[in-house]
Scaffold this motif. Structure first.
Motif, PDB file in Angstrom:
ATOM      1  N   ALA A  33       0.830  -1.208   0.000  1.00  0.00           N
ATOM      2  CA  ALA A  33       0.000   0.000   0.000  1.00  0.00           C
ATOM      3  C   ALA A  33       0.862   1.256   0.000  1.00  0.00           C
ATOM      4  O   ALA A  33       0.560   2.223  -0.705  1.00  0.00           O
ATOM      5  CB  ALA A  33      -0.927  -0.009   1.214  1.00  0.00           C
ATOM      6  N   VAL A  34       1.941   1.245   0.762  1.00  0.00           N
ATOM      7  CA  VAL A  34       2.846   2.399   0.788  1.00  0.00           C
ATOM      8  C   VAL A  34       3.481   2.602  -0.584  1.00  0.00           C
ATOM      9  O   VAL A  34       3.612   3.736  -1.059  1.00  0.00           O
ATOM     10  CB  VAL A  34       3.933   2.220   1.879  1.00  0.00           C
ATOM     11  N   ILE A  35       3.851   1.515  -1.239  1.00  0.00           N
ATOM     12  CA  ILE A  35       4.473   1.628  -2.560  1.00  0.00           C
ATOM     13  C   ILE A  35       3.506   2.239  -3.566  1.00  0.00           C
ATOM     14  O   ILE A  35       3.863   3.139  -4.325  1.00  0.00           O
ATOM     15  CB  ILE A  35       4.990   0.254  -3.023  1.00  0.00           C
ATOM     16  N   VAL A  36       2.258   1.773  -3.576  1.00  0.00           N
ATOM     17  CA  VAL A  36       1.282   2.300  -4.533  1.00  0.00           C
ATOM     18  C   VAL A  36       0.941   3.755  -4.213  1.00  0.00           C
ATOM     19  O   VAL A  36       0.899   4.606  -5.105  1.00  0.00           O
ATOM     20  CB  VAL A  36       0.003   1.428  -4.548  1.00  0.00           C
ATOM     21  N   CYS A  37       0.719   4.062  -2.945  1.00  0.00           N
ATOM     22  CA  CYS A  37       0.371   5.440  -2.579  1.00  0.00           C
ATOM     23  C   CYS A  37       1.529   6.408  -2.816  1.00  0.00           C
ATOM     24  O   CYS A  37       1.309   7.548  -3.214  1.00  0.00           O
ATOM     25  CB  CYS A  37      -0.074   5.493  -1.124  1.00  0.00           C
ATOM     26  N   ALA A  62      -3.614  13.591 -15.499  1.00  0.00           N
ATOM     27  CA  ALA A  62      -4.435  12.880 -14.513  1.00  0.00           C
ATOM     28  C   ALA A  62      -4.784  11.484 -15.009  1.00  0.00           C
ATOM     29  O   ALA A  62      -4.777  10.516 -14.231  1.00  0.00           O
ATOM     30  CB  ALA A  62      -5.696  13.674 -14.212  1.00  0.00           C
ATOM     31  N   LEU A  63      -5.060  11.347 -16.297  1.00  0.00           N
ATOM     32  CA  LEU A  63      -5.362  10.037 -16.870  1.00  0.00           C
ATOM     33  C   LEU A  63      -4.153   9.114 -16.794  1.00  0.00           C
ATOM     34  O   LEU A  63      -4.275   7.951 -16.379  1.00  0.00           O
ATOM     35  CB  LEU A  63      -5.810  10.194 -18.323  1.00  0.00           C
ATOM     36  N   TYR A  64      -2.978   9.613 -17.158  1.00  0.00           N
ATOM     37  CA  TYR A  64      -1.757   8.802 -17.076  1.00  0.00           C
ATOM     38  C   TYR A  64      -1.479   8.357 -15.650  1.00  0.00           C
ATOM     39  O   TYR A  64      -1.144   7.199 -15.397  1.00  0.00           O
ATOM     40  CB  TYR A  64      -0.546   9.578 -17.602  1.00  0.00           C
ATOM     41  N   ILE A  65      -1.605   9.267 -14.700  1.00  0.00           N
ATOM     42  CA  ILE A  65      -1.338   8.932 -13.306  1.00  0.00           C
ATOM     43  C   ILE A  65      -2.356   7.923 -12.797  1.00  0.00           C
ATOM     44  O   ILE A  65      -2.005   6.946 -12.128  1.00  0.00           O
ATOM     45  CB  ILE A  65      -1.325  10.201 -12.434  1.00  0.00           C
ATOM     46  N   GLY A  66      -3.615   8.120 -13.116  1.00  0.00           N
ATOM     47  CA  GLY A  66      -4.654   7.188 -12.673  1.00  0.00           C
ATOM     48  C   GLY A  66      -4.487   5.795 -13.247  1.00  0.00           C
ATOM     49  O   GLY A  66      -4.550   4.798 -12.523  1.00  0.00           O
ATOM     50  N   VAL A  67      -4.261   5.723 -14.540  1.00  0.00           N
ATOM     51  CA  VAL A  67      -4.098   4.420 -15.194  1.00  0.00           C
ATOM     52  C   VAL A  67      -2.841   3.711 -14.687  1.00  0.00           C
ATOM     53  O   VAL A  67      -2.868   2.514 -14.388  1.00  0.00           O
ATOM     54  CB  VAL A  67      -4.065   4.581 -16.735  1.00  0.00           C
ATOM     55  N   SER A  68      -1.750   4.445 -14.561  1.00  0.00           N
ATOM     56  CA  SER A  68      -0.516   3.808 -14.085  1.00  0.00           C
ATOM     57  C   SER A  68      -0.646   3.347 -12.640  1.00  0.00           C
ATOM     58  O   SER A  68      -0.111   2.306 -12.260  1.00  0.00           O
ATOM     59  CB  SER A  68       0.680   4.742 -14.255  1.00  0.00           C
ATOM     60  N   THR A  69      -1.380   4.083 -11.814  1.00  0.00           N
ATOM     61  CA  THR A  69      -1.588   3.671 -10.425  1.00  0.00           C
ATOM     62  C   THR A  69      -2.434   2.408 -10.349  1.00  0.00           C
ATOM     63  O   THR A  69      -2.125   1.492  -9.578  1.00  0.00           O
ATOM     64  CB  THR A  69      -2.253   4.805  -9.624  1.00  0.00           C
ATOM     65  N   VAL A  70      -3.479   2.340 -11.147  1.00  0.00           N
ATOM     66  CA  VAL A  70      -4.318   1.137 -11.170  1.00  0.00           C
ATOM     67  C   VAL A  70      -3.515  -0.066 -11.662  1.00  0.00           C
ATOM     68  O   VAL A  70      -3.591  -1.159 -11.084  1.00  0.00           O
ATOM     69  CB  VAL A  70      -5.568   1.368 -12.043  1.00  0.00           C
ATOM     70  N   LEU A  71      -2.725   0.118 -12.701  1.00  0.00           N
ATOM     71  CA  LEU A  71      -1.902  -0.984 -13.215  1.00  0.00           C
ATOM     72  C   LEU A  71      -0.854  -1.429 -12.199  1.00  0.00           C
ATOM     73  O   LEU A  71      -0.634  -2.631 -12.016  1.00  0.00           O
ATOM     74  CB  LEU A  71      -1.221  -0.576 -14.520  1.00  0.00           C
ATOM     75  N   LEU A  72      -0.213  -0.478 -11.528  1.00  0.00           N
ATOM     76  CA  LEU A  72       0.770  -0.815 -10.499  1.00  0.00           C
ATOM     77  C   LEU A  72       0.125  -1.580  -9.353  1.00  0.00           C
ATOM     78  O   LEU A  72       0.647  -2.599  -8.898  1.00  0.00           O
ATOM     79  CB  LEU A  72       1.445   0.451  -9.983  1.00  0.00           C
ATOM     80  N   LEU A  76       0.896  -5.511  -8.270  1.00  0.00           N
ATOM     81  CA  LEU A  76       1.272  -5.889  -6.911  1.00  0.00           C
ATOM     82  C   LEU A  76       0.313  -6.921  -6.330  1.00  0.00           C
ATOM     83  O   LEU A  76       0.728  -7.855  -5.642  1.00  0.00           O
ATOM     84  CB  LEU A  76       1.340  -4.655  -6.015  1.00  0.00           C
ATOM     85  N   LEU A  77      -0.978  -6.772  -6.604  1.00  0.00           N
ATOM     86  CA  LEU A  77      -1.950  -7.753  -6.112  1.00  0.00           C
ATOM     87  C   LEU A  77      -1.776  -9.104  -6.788  1.00  0.00           C
ATOM     88  O   LEU A  77      -1.861 -10.153  -6.144  1.00  0.00           O
ATOM     89  CB  LEU A  77      -3.378  -7.244  -6.326  1.00  0.00           C
ATOM     90  N   ILE A  78      -1.526  -9.093  -8.078  1.00  0.00           N
ATOM     91  CA  ILE A  78      -1.296 -10.348  -8.800  1.00  0.00           C
ATOM     92  C   ILE A  78      -0.042 -11.029  -8.282  1.00  0.00           C
ATOM     93  O   ILE A  78      -0.009 -12.244  -8.078  1.00  0.00           O
ATOM     94  CB  ILE A  78      -1.206 -10.095 -10.323  1.00  0.00           C
ATOM     95  N   GLY A  79       0.994 -10.241  -8.039  1.00  0.00           N
ATOM     96  CA  GLY A  79       2.229 -10.801  -7.492  1.00  0.00           C
ATOM     97  C   GLY A  79       2.023 -11.378  -6.099  1.00  0.00           C
ATOM     98  O   GLY A  79       2.602 -12.401  -5.742  1.00  0.00           O
TER      99      GLY A  79
END
Length: 87
Positions: A33-37, A62-72, A76-79
């Motif tokens: 959570a700290v890494i994503v935030c 804002a779109l780039y930041i949002g999409v990259s945060t969701v992907l990151l 992490l969840l998949i890992g």
């Protein structure tokens, strides 16, 4: 100038992630959570440099930041789900 803002953001985010992973007080979930935030905290000013120079609009940033945060977060969840726990 704008590329330097993103590089500083990436270096800062990587340093924050290394510190989060090295903290024994945080559980694995809290570390993720700290890494994503911290990605948000570091990349908003990073992409802000592009907006300030006029290379991209604020909506695109804002779109780039949002999409990259969701992907990151998804990576992490998949890992985390892919790792098998030792018994």
């Amino acid at each position: 100038m704008e590329v330097q803002g993103v590089l500083i953001g990436l270096i800062g985010w990587a340093a924050t992630a290394v510190l989060a992973l090295g903290t024994p007080r945080l559980s694995a979930i809290e570390q993720r959570a700290v890494i994503v935030c911290s990605w948000l905290v570091w990349m908003i000013p990073g992409f802000g440099a592009f907006v300030r120079s006029g290379a991209i609009t604020i909506d695109t940033a804002a779109l780039y930041i949002g999409v990259s945060t969701v992907l990151l977060g998804a990576l992490l969840l998949i890992g985390a789900r892919g790792r098998k726990r030792a018994r």
